[in-house]
Design an enzyme around this catalytic site. Structure first.
Site, PDB file in Angstrom:
ATOM      1  N   ASP A  91       1.939  80.589  22.315  1.00  0.00           N
ATOM      2  CA  ASP A  91       1.836  80.560  23.779  1.00  0.00           C
ATOM      3  C   ASP A  91       1.964  79.111  24.225  1.00  0.00           C
ATOM      4  O   ASP A  91       0.982  78.387  24.390  1.00  0.00           O
ATOM      5  CB  ASP A  91       0.516  81.179  24.230  1.00  0.00           C
ATOM      6  N   ALA A  92       3.216  78.713  24.366  1.00  0.00           N
ATOM      7  CA  ALA A  92       3.546  77.297  24.544  1.00  0.00           C
ATOM      8  C   ALA A  92       4.161  77.017  25.908  1.00  0.00           C
ATOM      9  O   ALA A  92       4.150  75.885  26.377  1.00  0.00           O
ATOM     10  CB  ALA A  92       4.515  76.855  23.458  1.00  0.00           C
ATOM     11  N   LYS A  93       4.716  78.042  26.543  1.00  0.00           N
ATOM     12  CA  LYS A  93       5.317  77.925  27.870  1.00  0.00           C
ATOM     13  C   LYS A  93       6.280  76.744  27.947  1.00  0.00           C
ATOM     14  O   LYS A  93       6.249  75.946  28.871  1.00  0.00           O
ATOM     15  CB  LYS A  93       4.234  77.846  28.951  1.00  0.00           C
ATOM     16  N   ARG A  94       7.157  76.649  26.943  1.00  0.00           N
ATOM     17  CA  ARG A  94       8.114  75.566  26.875  1.00  0.00           C
ATOM     18  C   ARG A  94       9.357  75.879  27.691  1.00  0.00           C
ATOM     19  O   ARG A  94       9.523  76.987  28.203  1.00  0.00           O
ATOM     20  CB  ARG A  94       8.506  75.321  25.401  1.00  0.00           C
TER      21      ARG A  94
END
Lengths: 272, 272
Positions: A91-94
């Site tokens: 869950d990095a939302k890159r």
């Protein structure tokens, strides 16, 4: 992991539970702070105690990044420890321009062996596509989140009379397929999940908002489930911080079991 | 660093150059690969050779993240090496729900001492505000990027008859001030920069698109400059990979000097 294997795992465990490994040094039981790697020691016990109920684990990278290089080592170790037949979500939302997004994909899919990464859509097609170039790996695109700020832009109406998150979903469906793309869909509003399910009948949704963030599991299943389940419902704090002392693993197991029992009933009722 | 100190640095160096430290093991001179930390060894020489021309350095975190925990160590060392009177930008494009964005802020502002972080706006107010809670630290919010995918959502028209990026700028101005918020504004279109400058007369813009990504420096200055300069123009590949052998530092210096010379003229002409 492909979609078929994911659904097989859901059926086998009668569960669509994702356990969020948002592991925070200030919140884990004190006795673990003596360990060489307290974060990994904590995650290990959480995984051991929830593996019968969890079909997915989702570490949020912010918690690891906030600890510097050591945190990244804990994340690497955690990922190596999770059995390969469980789905893993960074869950990095890159999201960045094409060649740079490719490096993020390399970080999460090659340096670590995550099955999926959450990606922010703002920069458009070339920020998302590099992640889709990896076989049996997934993009989980932010569509409708469950936080206060989701009202600011995601719900903004476009000239087409649609909320902005709907434009994201409609456009991004041309980039990936239900076999390599999922959507983050906040669980705080059942009618919204129904709306999104109409737009994307076959895609999986990652639902972040059950538990501490609010949202009813029954409503999520009723409005969001499809014939392949189509849901991964996350719980972080409600499970991992259920206990505060040496028994925290057992406390986590009890909470995971409660959710799994509920999920088994919902799968029987709505997964058709 | 506050806005006054940044403008003082720009005036002192007659430059608004930001050097992008997008350091890639496959692109740095071969002789460095023998070093214990080739990435840091490369960055060190780039910094040494461009410090007279650069008012800011901008490592893009993807390049470091793709190398695992070791990459984060190189990034930490790089940041410690950059003199404190130069502005530093973590080009991380982060953003998450409130408490989680707070952890990213901690990672970049406390674990490392970056002056600023680039932030993606999609999740709205609570994903941005935690970064603004740190004194003399900055959010650089993605507004209009220079990549192909910027057409997908940033240029989408809302029911108010505005492109979406304009809604981002208008709304986010209520969250921060010209003293703690900047905007990423792509340099490929001069008339667009003029449009954004009208919306935010006092904010700094980080302009990523000069050099390899295209865009004319003269046009950027003509349409984007204000009385405090208001611009940080980034060049990455054009400077750091100007040379391919042991003289790469000198080659970088030459390129940085070329840009600085051009910038000095533009500051005289448009900074009023």
């Amino acid at each position: 992991m492909d979609k078929k294997a994911l659904f097989a795992k859901i059926s086998q465990k009668s569960s669509f539970l994702c356990v969020g490994l948002d592991t925070d040094l200030t919140k884990i039981p004190e006795h673990l702070l003596k360990e060489k790697d307290p974060i990994f020691a904590f995650n290990k016990q959480i995984i051991d105690n929830t593996i019968d109920q969890a079909v997915a684990y989702k570490p949020n990278t912010a918690f690891y990044e906030a600890l510097g290089p050591k945190g990244w080592e804990s994340l690497h170790k955690t990922l190596e420890y999770i059995p390969k037949d469980v789905f893993t979500i960074a869950d990095a939302k890159r999201g960045d321009i094409g060649n740079t997004s490719g490096l993020y994909a390399k970080a999460f899919f090659e340096m670590m062996d995550f099955d999926s990464v959450t990606v922010a859509p703002y920069m458009g097609i070339d920020s998302v596509k590099p992640f889709l170039a990896f076989e049996d790996k997934w993009v989980i695109l932010l569509a409708l989140t469950s936080n206060e700020g989701s009202q600011d832009f995601q719900m903004l109406e476009t000239k087409n009379g649609k909320p902005f998150f709907q434009e994201v979903i409609e456009k991004s469906q041309k980039w990936g397929t239900p076999d390599n793309m999922m959507y983050v869909v906040g669980a705080t509003r059942g009618e919204k999940i129904a709306e999104v399910r109409k737009l994307v009948p076959d895609h999986f949704f990652l639902v972040p908002g059950v538990g501490a963030q609010g949202g009813s599991l029954e409503e999520v299943a009723k409005f969001g489930m499809n014939s392949n389940c189509g849901l991964l419902v996350n719980s972080s704090r409600g499970i991992i911080y259920a206990g505060k002392d040496k028994d925290f693993g057992k406390a986590a197991k009890t909470e995971a079991q409660k959710l799994q029992t509920e999920m088994e009933i919902l799968l029987d009722k709505y997964c058709k």
